[in-house]
Design a protein around this motif. Structure first.
Motif, PDB file in Angstrom:
ATOM      1  N   ILE A 409       0.825  -1.210   0.000  1.00 18.78           N
ATOM      2  CA  ILE A 409       0.000   0.000   0.000  1.00 18.78           C
ATOM      3  C   ILE A 409       0.856   1.256   0.000  1.00 18.78           C
ATOM      4  O   ILE A 409       0.642   2.176  -0.784  1.00 18.78           O
ATOM      5  CB  ILE A 409      -0.932   0.003   1.224  1.00 18.78           C
ATOM      6  CG1 ILE A 409      -1.828  -1.241   1.222  1.00 18.78           C
ATOM      7  CG2 ILE A 409      -1.791   1.273   1.250  1.00 18.78           C
ATOM      8  CD1 ILE A 409      -2.559  -1.451   2.525  1.00 18.78           C
ATOM      9  N   ASP A 410       1.837   1.313   0.882  1.00 18.86           N
ATOM     10  CA  ASP A 410       2.642   2.527   1.004  1.00 18.86           C
ATOM     11  C   ASP A 410       4.000   2.162   1.598  1.00 18.86           C
ATOM     12  O   ASP A 410       4.175   1.098   2.204  1.00 18.86           O
ATOM     13  CB  ASP A 410       1.934   3.547   1.891  1.00 18.86           C
ATOM     14  CG  ASP A 410       2.427   4.969   1.653  1.00 18.86           C
ATOM     15  OD1 ASP A 410       3.268   5.151   0.746  1.00 18.86           O
ATOM     16  OD2 ASP A 410       1.992   5.891   2.366  1.00 18.86           O
ATOM     17  N   LEU A 411       4.952   3.080   1.436  1.00 19.68           N
ATOM     18  CA  LEU A 411       6.318   2.834   1.883  1.00 19.68           C
ATOM     19  C   LEU A 411       6.994   4.166   2.141  1.00 19.68           C
ATOM     20  O   LEU A 411       6.866   5.104   1.342  1.00 19.68           O
ATOM     21  CB  LEU A 411       7.077   2.041   0.809  1.00 19.68           C
ATOM     22  CG  LEU A 411       8.578   1.849   0.989  1.00 19.68           C
ATOM     23  CD1 LEU A 411       8.875   0.961   2.190  1.00 19.68           C
ATOM     24  CD2 LEU A 411       9.191   1.261  -0.282  1.00 19.68           C
ATOM     25  N   ASN A 412       7.700   4.262   3.255  1.00 20.61           N
ATOM     26  CA  ASN A 412       8.463   5.473   3.544  1.00 20.61           C
ATOM     27  C   ASN A 412       9.571   5.151   4.529  1.00 20.61           C
ATOM     28  O   ASN A 412       9.542   4.122   5.228  1.00 20.61           O
ATOM     29  CB  ASN A 412       7.565   6.573   4.127  1.00 20.61           C
ATOM     30  CG  ASN A 412       6.886   6.166   5.420  1.00 20.61           C
ATOM     31  OD1 ASN A 412       5.792   5.602   5.385  1.00 20.61           O
ATOM     32  ND2 ASN A 412       7.512   6.430   6.560  1.00 20.61           N
ATOM     33  N   GLU A 413      10.583   6.023   4.555  1.00 16.84           N
ATOM     34  CA  GLU A 413      11.556   5.884   5.629  1.00 16.84           C
ATOM     35  C   GLU A 413      10.843   6.162   6.943  1.00 16.84           C
ATOM     36  O   GLU A 413      10.025   7.091   7.049  1.00 16.84           O
ATOM     37  CB  GLU A 413      12.719   6.866   5.422  1.00 16.84           C
ATOM     38  CG  GLU A 413      13.795   6.697   6.489  1.00 16.84           C
ATOM     39  CD  GLU A 413      14.994   7.610   6.264  1.00 16.84           C
ATOM     40  OE1 GLU A 413      15.993   7.434   6.996  1.00 16.84           O
ATOM     41  OE2 GLU A 413      14.935   8.488   5.375  1.00 16.84           O
ATOM     42  N   SER A 414      11.120   5.362   7.968  1.00 21.70           N
ATOM     43  CA  SER A 414      10.390   5.465   9.227  1.00 21.70           C
ATOM     44  C   SER A 414      10.604   6.827   9.878  1.00 21.70           C
ATOM     45  O   SER A 414      11.726   7.354   9.924  1.00 21.70           O
ATOM     46  CB  SER A 414      10.846   4.369  10.188  1.00 21.70           C
ATOM     47  OG  SER A 414      10.589   3.092   9.644  1.00 21.70           O
ATOM     48  N   THR A 415       9.520   7.394  10.407  1.00 21.14           N
ATOM     49  CA  THR A 415       9.581   8.676  11.095  1.00 21.14           C
ATOM     50  C   THR A 415       9.915   8.457  12.567  1.00 21.14           C
ATOM     51  O   THR A 415       9.872   7.344  13.085  1.00 21.14           O
ATOM     52  CB  THR A 415       8.236   9.406  10.990  1.00 21.14           C
ATOM     53  OG1 THR A 415       7.231   8.636  11.692  1.00 21.14           O
ATOM     54  CG2 THR A 415       7.814   9.574   9.528  1.00 21.14           C
ATOM     55  N   GLN A 416      10.230   9.559  13.249  1.00 18.47           N
ATOM     56  CA  GLN A 416      10.504   9.483  14.687  1.00 18.47           C
ATOM     57  C   GLN A 416       9.309   8.908  15.438  1.00 18.47           C
ATOM     58  O   GLN A 416       9.465   8.116  16.370  1.00 18.47           O
ATOM     59  CB  GLN A 416      10.833  10.891  15.224  1.00 18.47           C
ATOM     60  CG  GLN A 416      12.119  11.470  14.690  1.00 18.47           C
ATOM     61  CD  GLN A 416      13.342  10.949  15.443  1.00 18.47           C
ATOM     62  OE1 GLN A 416      13.271   9.960  16.150  1.00 18.47           O
ATOM     63  NE2 GLN A 416      14.475  11.624  15.274  1.00 18.47           N
ATOM     64  N   GLU A 417       8.095   9.320  15.065  1.00 15.50           N
ATOM     65  CA  GLU A 417       6.892   8.828  15.743  1.00 15.50           C
ATOM     66  C   GLU A 417       6.698   7.333  15.517  1.00 15.50           C
ATOM     67  O   GLU A 417       6.308   6.597  16.427  1.00 15.50           O
ATOM     68  CB  GLU A 417       5.659   9.598  15.261  1.00 15.50           C
ATOM     69  CG  GLU A 417       5.609  11.058  15.688  1.00 15.50           C
ATOM     70  CD  GLU A 417       6.436  11.955  14.776  1.00 15.50           C
ATOM     71  OE1 GLU A 417       6.968  11.447  13.765  1.00 15.50           O
ATOM     72  OE2 GLU A 417       6.561  13.152  15.088  1.00 15.50           O
ATOM     73  N   GLU A 418       6.966   6.871  14.305  1.00 12.96           N
ATOM     74  CA  GLU A 418       6.793   5.449  14.009  1.00 12.96           C
ATOM     75  C   GLU A 418       7.798   4.589  14.765  1.00 12.96           C
ATOM     76  O   GLU A 418       7.521   3.428  15.090  1.00 12.96           O
ATOM     77  CB  GLU A 418       6.916   5.217  12.499  1.00 12.96           C
ATOM     78  CG  GLU A 418       5.735   5.767  11.714  1.00 12.96           C
ATOM     79  CD  GLU A 418       6.007   5.854  10.221  1.00 12.96           C
ATOM     80  OE1 GLU A 418       5.030   6.023   9.459  1.00 12.96           O
ATOM     81  OE2 GLU A 418       7.183   5.776   9.818  1.00 12.96           O
ATOM     82  N   LEU A 419       8.962   5.164  15.064  1.00 12.53           N
ATOM     83  CA  LEU A 419       9.994   4.417  15.777  1.00 12.53           C
ATOM     84  C   LEU A 419       9.883   4.540  17.290  1.00 12.53           C
ATOM     85  O   LEU A 419      10.626   3.869  18.024  1.00 12.53           O
ATOM     86  CB  LEU A 419      11.382   4.894  15.337  1.00 12.53           C
ATOM     87  CG  LEU A 419      11.768   4.599  13.878  1.00 12.53           C
ATOM     88  CD1 LEU A 419      13.115   5.232  13.554  1.00 12.53           C
ATOM     89  CD2 LEU A 419      11.812   3.101  13.616  1.00 12.53           C
ATOM     90  N   ALA A 420       8.963   5.390  17.784  1.00  9.94           N
ATOM     91  CA  ALA A 420       8.855   5.612  19.225  1.00  9.94           C
ATOM     92  C   ALA A 420       8.638   4.325  20.017  1.00  9.94           C
ATOM     93  O   ALA A 420       9.293   4.122  21.054  1.00  9.94           O
ATOM     94  CB  ALA A 420       7.735   6.620  19.515  1.00  9.94           C
ATOM     95  N   PRO A 421       7.740   3.403  19.593  1.00  7.46           N
ATOM     96  CA  PRO A 421       7.587   2.157  20.372  1.00  7.46           C
ATOM     97  C   PRO A 421       8.878   1.350  20.446  1.00  7.46           C
ATOM     98  O   PRO A 421       9.198   0.783  21.491  1.00  7.46           O
ATOM     99  CB  PRO A 421       6.485   1.406  19.604  1.00  7.46           C
ATOM    100  CG  PRO A 421       5.721   2.465  18.882  1.00  7.46           C
ATOM    101  CD  PRO A 421       6.751   3.482  18.500  1.00  7.46           C
ATOM    102  N   LEU A 422       9.618   1.287  19.342  1.00  5.82           N
ATOM    103  CA  LEU A 422      10.868   0.526  19.347  1.00  5.82           C
ATOM    104  C   LEU A 422      11.912   1.165  20.260  1.00  5.82           C
ATOM    105  O   LEU A 422      12.644   0.473  20.982  1.00  5.82           O
ATOM    106  CB  LEU A 422      11.414   0.408  17.928  1.00  5.82           C
ATOM    107  CG  LEU A 422      10.621  -0.490  16.968  1.00  5.82           C
ATOM    108  CD1 LEU A 422      11.156  -0.350  15.555  1.00  5.82           C
ATOM    109  CD2 LEU A 422      10.682  -1.937  17.423  1.00  5.82           C
TER     110      LEU A 422
END
Length: 525
Positions: A409-422
Motif C-alpha cells: 500500500i505505502d512505503l516510507n523511511e520510518s519517522t521518529q513517531e513510528e519508531l517511538a515504540p521501538l
C-alpha cells in the motif's frame, strides 16, 4: 429499543510507553464513549487521538494524565482508572471533520487512539459539565458531558475475536443475529463480559446488575469489576506489554440448565437503576459435553485469509479456551475436501502468551500444504474429546497452487513517531540489563504498509535495490509487525537517496510474484 452492540477484539500488538514530551496541544479529545450522557459513579471513556503523532498505538501511564470536571464554576478532579491503546476503524477524527467525502471512499482504515477510562465524580447535578484532559502538563480541548438522572442502557460486546490485524476481523453482524451475540456461558463458572460503561468498584451505590432467565425462573448473578494492573513480561526474543484494564466478572449460576437463556443487564449508579438490555445466551457444561456435543465444541470466529497459496499461513481465532480442554496443546487443525482430509500442525498459538482464563479466545497460526488444492474446509479439532464432541463446524477456504503476493500500500523511511515504540522497548530492555536487537539508534528503518504479508519473517523475502546493488533482509531485520504496519531495518550500505523495495511471500517451494515500490532515504537517526 434496539440493543447497542460492539464487536469485541483482542488485538495483539507491540505496545510501549512514550519517550517524547509534548511541545504543544498536539492531542485532540474526539469524543466521550460509549455516549456523552452519564451518572456519577460510572466509568466512562475519552477517545483521544494524535497523542502519539498518529503512529502505532502506545501504552501510556495513567499517572501522566489529569482530568478536570467543571460545573457551575466548581472544578474537581476525576479519578482516572486506566489508559489503553486501541485501533479503531473510521471513528470521528479531526482530519475527517471538514472533509466532504463518502465513508466508502475513505475505506476501512484503522487509526490509533488512547482510551482514558475515568470515574464520573460525585456531587454533579443533572445538566452539562465540562471535561478538560491534561497530558504531561499540556491541556487538550474541552468536551461536554451531560449528567442525567439514571444510567442509559449499556453497550454490550460480542464474543471476543483474537487477531494481530484488526482489518481482518469479520464485519459486525456476520456472527451476531438480533440480540444473540454468540455468548456460550459455562454454568457454575466465572465469565468475563464486555460491558460499557462499567461501574466504579469503590462506589457502593454503583454496580453492573446481571440476572438470567430460563422459563419463568430468574437467577441473580454475582458481579464485580476487577482491575488487572500494567504488566511487562520479558521474553527470549523481546518484551511483552499488557496494559492495565478493568474487567467485569460474572459468576454464572450453577442452577442453570444447559440450553438457551435470557440475560438481563442494567447499570446502577448514584443509587439509580437504568433500563436493562436483554440478550440471548447459551448455557454450556463442559463436563457433560457428550450430551450436547455441538453446544460445547469449539467455534471458529475468524479464519483469515480464506484464500491463500499452498504453504502460506492462516490465522484462526477460537471463541473459548475451555473448549480445548483438557489439554489445549493437543489441538490440531484439519483441512478437508470431500472425503480427503489431513491434519495441519499448529505453527504458533496464543496458548503460551495469551490470557489463561477459561473463557479467553485463542489464536492459532497454521500453514497449508499442497495435499489439497482448490475449494476446501478448515476445522479446529480437539483430539482428546474425539470427533463427536471435539470437532468445530467447518469454515470454507480456497488453497491455490501458487502463493499470493502481498498488497503493498505505502512505503516510507520510518519517522521518529513510528519508531517511538521501538525506542522505548529498547530503553526498557536496557534498564534491565538486556539488549534489544530489533532497534538501534544508528540504523535506518523503513515503514511498510501492506496487506497479506506472512506473519512469519522466515516466509517473507524483502530486497532493497539502490544504484544497481541489491540487499536481501534477514528475519532479524524485521523490527515490528502489527496489523498492516511492518517496520524493517535497512542495510547499513543503504545511502541517502532513492531506493526500491521489493517484497514477496514464500510458500512450500516457491516465492510469490514480486511487488515493489520506490521510496527516498533521507535521514540518519
Amino acid at each position: 429499543m434496539k440493543t447497542t452492540r460492539v464487536l469485541s477484539v483482542l488485538l495483539l500488538v507491540a505496545l510501549s510507553l512514550p519517550t517524547l514530551a509534548q511541545q504543544s496541544r498536539s492531542f485532540h479529545v474526539a469524543q466521550i464513549a460509549p455516549y456523552d450522557k452519564a451518572v456519577p459513579g460510572q466509568i466512562m471513556q475519552l477517545l483521544v487521538e494524535d497523542i502519539d503523532g498518529g503512529a502505532s498505538p502506545l501504552m501510556l501511564p495513567a499517572e501522566d494524565f489529569k482530568l478536570t470536571v467543571s460545573q457551575d464554576g466548581v472544578s474537581q478532579d476525576a479519578k482516572i482508572r486506566t489508559v489503553n491503546a486501541i485501533l479503531r476503524s473510521n471513528p470521528y477524527t479531526r482530519s475527517d471533520a471538514n472533509v466532504d467525502r463518502p465513508a466508502e471512499a475513505r475505506g476501512n482504515q484503522m487509526h490509533a487512539y488512547q482510551i482514558v477510562n475515568f470515574v464520573v465524580p460525585a456531587g454533579l447535578h443533572t445538566g452539562a459539565a465540562e471535561l478538560t484532559l491534561t497530558y504531561r502538563g499540556e491541556r487538550g480541548n474541552p468536551i461536554t458531558l451531560t449528567i442525567v438522572e439514571k444510567p442509559l442502557r449499556p453497550v454490550v460486546g460480542s464474543v471476543a475475536v483474537m487477531t494481530i490485524n484488526a482489518g481482518l476481523i469479520p464485519p459486525p453482524g456476520t456472527r451476531m443475529q438480533g440480540n444473540d451475540f454468540g455468548w456460550r456461558l459455562e454454568r457454575g463458572q466465572t465469565a468475563r463480559l464486555s460491558i460499557n460503561p462499567l461501574a466504579d468498584p469503590d462506589d457502593p451505590n454503583s454496580a453492573v446488575v446481571v440476572r438470567f432467565k430460563q422459563g419463568d425462573t430468574y437467577y441473580d448473578a454475582q458481579t464485580r469489576v476487577t482491575n488487572e494492573p500494567l504488566r511487562v513480561e520479558n521474553r527470549n526474543r523481546g518484551v511483552g506489554f499488557f496494559p492495565a484494564r478493568d474487567i467485569l466478572e460474572v459468576d454464572v449460576p450453577a442452577a442453570l440448565t444447559m440450553g438457551p437463556a435470557d440475560v438481563e443487564i442494567h447499570l446502577r449508579a448514584n443509587g439509580q437503576d437504568g433500563d436493562a438490555v436483554t440478550l440471548k445466551a447459551t448455557i454450556a457444561d463442559s463436563a457433560r459435553s457428550a450430551e450436547a456435543p455441538a453446544l460445547n465444541a469449539s467455534r471458529l470466529l475468524m479464519v483469515a485469509p480464506t484464500r491463500i497459496g499452498a504453504g502460506q499461513s492462516m490465522m484462526l481465532s477460537v471463541d473459548y479456551r475451555r473448549t480445548l480442554d483438557p489439554d489445549p496443546s493437543k489441538t490440531v487443525i484439519v483441512i478437508e475436501q470431500g472425503s480427503a482430509r489431513y491434519i495441519v500442525p499448529v505453527e504458533r498459538s496464543s496458548l503460551k502468551f495469551g490470557p489463561k482464563v477459561a473463557d479467553a479466545p485463542v489464536l492459532f497460526f497454521v500453514r497449508t500444504t499442497k495435499q489439497i488444492i482448490g475449494k476446501a474446509q478448515v476445522r479446529i479439532f480437539n483430539q482428546l474429546r474425539g470427533e463427536q464432541t471435539g470437532m468445530s463446524e467447518p469454515v470454507a477456504i480456497e488453497i491455490l497452487e501458487d502463493p499470493l503476493p502481498p498488497d503493498l500500500i505505502d512505503l516510507n523511511e520510518s519517522t521518529q513517531e513510528e519508531l517511538a515504540p521501538l525506542r522505548e522497548m529498547s530503553r526498557l530492555q536496557a534498564s534491565q540489563g538486556r539488549t534489544f536487537p530489533k532497534y538501534d539508534m544508528h540504523s535506518k528503518f523503513a515503514t511498510i504498509r501492506a496487506r497479506g504479508v506472512d506473519y512469519n519473517p522466515n516466509f517473507v523475502r524483502i530486497t532493497i535495490e539502490q544504484e544497481g546493488h541489491r540487499f536481501t533482509l534477514g528475519p532479524g531485520d524485521f523490527s515490528s509487525y502489527s496489523g498492516e504496519l511492518l517496520i524493517v531495518r535497512l542495510p547499513k550500505e543503504i545511502k541517502s537517496g532513492p531506493a526500491t523495495l521489493m517484497i514477496q511471500n514464500r510458500a512450500v517451494d516457491a516465492f510469490s510474484a514480486e511487488v515493489s515500490k520506490r521510496f527516498v532515504v533521507c535521514c540518519v537517526y
